[in-house]
Structure formats: C-alpha cells, structure tokens
Write a protein that holds these residues in place. Sequence first.
Motif, mmCIF file in Angstrom:
data_model
loop_
_atom_site.group_PDB
_atom_site.id
_atom_site.type_symbol
_atom_site.label_atom_id
_atom_site.label_comp_id
_atom_site.label_asym_id
_atom_site.label_seq_id
_atom_site.Cartn_x
_atom_site.Cartn_y
_atom_site.Cartn_z
ATOM 1 N N LEU A 86 0.820 -1.217 0.000
ATOM 2 C CA LEU A 86 0.000 0.000 0.000
ATOM 3 C C LEU A 86 0.856 1.271 0.000
ATOM 4 O O LEU A 86 0.309 2.377 0.035
ATOM 5 N N SER A 87 2.163 1.116 -0.066
ATOM 6 C CA SER A 87 3.055 2.289 -0.031
ATOM 7 C C SER A 87 2.702 3.348 -1.063
ATOM 8 O O SER A 87 2.695 4.551 -0.736
ATOM 9 N N PRO A 88 2.392 2.980 -2.315
ATOM 10 C CA PRO A 88 2.067 4.028 -3.289
ATOM 11 C C PRO A 88 0.800 4.803 -2.958
ATOM 12 O O PRO A 88 0.559 5.879 -3.520
ATOM 13 N N LEU A 89 -0.016 4.254 -2.037
ATOM 14 C CA LEU A 89 -1.277 4.891 -1.646
ATOM 15 C C LEU A 89 -1.188 5.544 -0.272
ATOM 16 O O LEU A 89 -2.194 5.950 0.295
ATOM 17 N N GLY A 90 0.029 5.593 0.268
ATOM 18 C CA GLY A 90 0.227 6.191 1.582
ATOM 19 C C GLY A 90 0.512 5.196 2.675
ATOM 20 O O GLY A 90 0.781 5.589 3.809
ATOM 21 N N GLY A 91 0.452 3.906 2.363
ATOM 22 C CA GLY A 91 0.773 2.878 3.342
ATOM 23 C C GLY A 91 -0.443 2.356 4.079
ATOM 24 O O GLY A 91 -1.561 2.877 3.958
ATOM 25 N N TYR A 92 -0.218 1.285 4.846
ATOM 26 C CA TYR A 92 -1.292 0.689 5.650
ATOM 27 C C TYR A 92 -1.955 1.785 6.492
ATOM 28 O O TYR A 92 -1.279 2.512 7.218
ATOM 29 N N PRO A 93 -3.297 1.914 6.413
ATOM 30 C CA PRO A 93 -3.960 3.077 6.999
ATOM 31 C C PRO A 93 -4.252 2.980 8.486
ATOM 32 O O PRO A 93 -4.781 3.928 9.072
ATOM 33 N N GLY A 94 -3.942 1.834 9.107
ATOM 34 C CA GLY A 94 -4.180 1.710 10.541
ATOM 35 C C GLY A 94 -5.361 0.837 10.884
ATOM 36 O O GLY A 94 -5.558 0.489 12.041
ATOM 37 N N ASN A 95 -6.151 0.453 9.880
ATOM 38 C CA ASN A 95 -7.210 -0.521 10.119
ATOM 39 C C ASN A 95 -7.412 -1.355 8.858
ATOM 40 O O ASN A 95 -7.165 -0.905 7.738
ATOM 41 N N ASP A 96 -7.877 -2.583 9.064
ATOM 42 C CA ASP A 96 -7.921 -3.541 7.970
ATOM 43 C C ASP A 96 -9.018 -3.249 6.952
ATOM 44 O O ASP A 96 -8.859 -3.540 5.770
ATOM 45 N N ASP A 97 -10.147 -2.699 7.402
ATOM 46 C CA ASP A 97 -11.217 -2.402 6.459
ATOM 47 C C ASP A 97 -10.746 -1.414 5.389
ATOM 48 O O ASP A 97 -10.941 -1.635 4.187
#
Length: 294
Positions: free
Chosen positions: A134-145
């Motif tokens: 998810l790095s190109p999108l800003g990375g893991y957002p902090g929750n799985d959903d």
Amino acid sequence: MKLLKKEDIKQEVFDLYDAYAHNKLERRDFVQKLSVYAVGGLTVPSLMSFLMPDYENTFLVAKDNPDLDSGFITYNSSKGGGEIKALLSKPKSAEGRLPGIVVVHENRGLNPYVEDTARRAALSGFMTIAPDALSPLGGYPGNDDEGRAMQRTRDRDEMLEDFIAAFEYLKNHESCNGKIGVVGFCFGGWISNMMAVKIPDLAAAVPFYGGQPTEGIENINAPLMLQYAGLDERVNAGWPAYEKALNELGKENVAYFYPEVNHGFHNTSTPRYDEPAAELAWSRTIEFFKEKLV
C-alpha cells in the motif's frame, strides 16, 4: 455478558467473516447476515467486536525487542509501485551474512500481525523484509477495512513486482548471503506461489492458504512447503490441480493440511487463530527455511 470464546461461534459465522474479509460481501450485507446468529444473548455488535482483529494484545515479539535490529526502509520497485516502504529486521547477534526471507502480507497491507511475524522470523536467524504494497497509496492506513479497500485499487501483478523487487533488495544487501525464501499469508500465499514461478533463483517458498498458479508451473525451481487450513474450502479447491502439475513436472513440494481450522489460522489477532496448528505450521516453516537457505 460473558466473554465470547471461539467455541461459542458457529462455523457459518467464520465463513461469513471469510467472505467479508475477501471482498465477497459488503459490510452492510455482512452485518445483515450476521444478525441471523445474534441469538441467545449474542448481539451483532458483540459478534463484530469478537471477529475483528486485536493487534494491541496479540504481539509475539515486542517492536523494541533488544535482540533485533528492526526498522523501516524504502526500496525501489521500478516495475511496480515505485518507492516501497518495508520493515527490515535481523538479529543483533548475527555473525556473517544471513539468509533472507521476504514476508508477504494479506489483502490489507502491512498490518501489525505481519510486522510481528517478520520480527519473529528474524529472531530465528534470518534477515527479513516485509514490504507494504500500500506504499504508493500512503501505506497501511491503521485498520484492515480501509486497508482492504485500498489494496483492491492496486493491480495485483504490479504488487507482485513489488515483492520481486524486495527479493532483489535482499539479494544485493551486504548482510544477506543471497539465499532467499518467501513466506506469505492469504494474498501473500498467492504472491509466494507466483514468486516461485517468476524467480528462477528463489531458494524456498512457503505459501500459507494461498491461491495457486495455473500457468508457468514448469518454471518453478524453488522447493515448496504449502500450508492449508482444513476448513478452507475456497482456497483448498485449487490444490488438487496444482499438486498434480507439480508432481508431474517433478517439482519438490510438501503440503500440510491442518484439520478443523479456518483460513487465517496463523493470524494471532483474530479468533480464527488456532495456536496448536499455527505453532506446528510455523515450526515446520522455520525448519524448512533452515534446511533450504542456510
């Protein structure tokens, strides 16, 4: 109300969660179908809370474990997403160059469970890299959903290139001996299988409940150890054809099926986690890597 236990939950509920977690059900439909099982004192919110991952209380290796050198780096994936963030870990006590392992996340980015798994593998004597697709999108957002929604927007073949680039990063790292394996979970299991197809000098692959390739199997050189959940009809359906192709082509492989456990049984953060099966599968994985990479 008493605390829920895995034994209190019908298998159909876990099947619904699997469909939801793999984008077969929208959240609204998942909640609606879950309401059928909200009986006998159970509520939909309590079921939802029970099924969702708990990252705060399920780490097996502390982030600041004093025996590890572990931190985030970036590397370039020119055929994939560009600059990719990854967790790079190795034991502090290591002498000489280490064998490497690429650790591949599920369909929701580099969440805390996968980071934990990468640190755990490093403690067993390996240099590990756990990229975040998810790095190109800003990375893991902090929750799985949100992570699942983000990962759906990326092309999976481009993400495969991101993990192939991670292999190359390790291969060329001064602390790595050049013998590199891959372990991945769910989506990461598919990536692990595909890395075996795409990388001639991959030294070993351990897909956990991963989708199977249907083409290019003749190109596989890496020994495979395949880990499957006994109750995972969705993924297991692809194994007979894959097994037949591997064996007809003389490819080294061993598959383990863990009875009465669900897809995701290795993931410590959800009630699908099954400790006996997870520990057995992990011990087999580490021994396999020690045999093939050291």
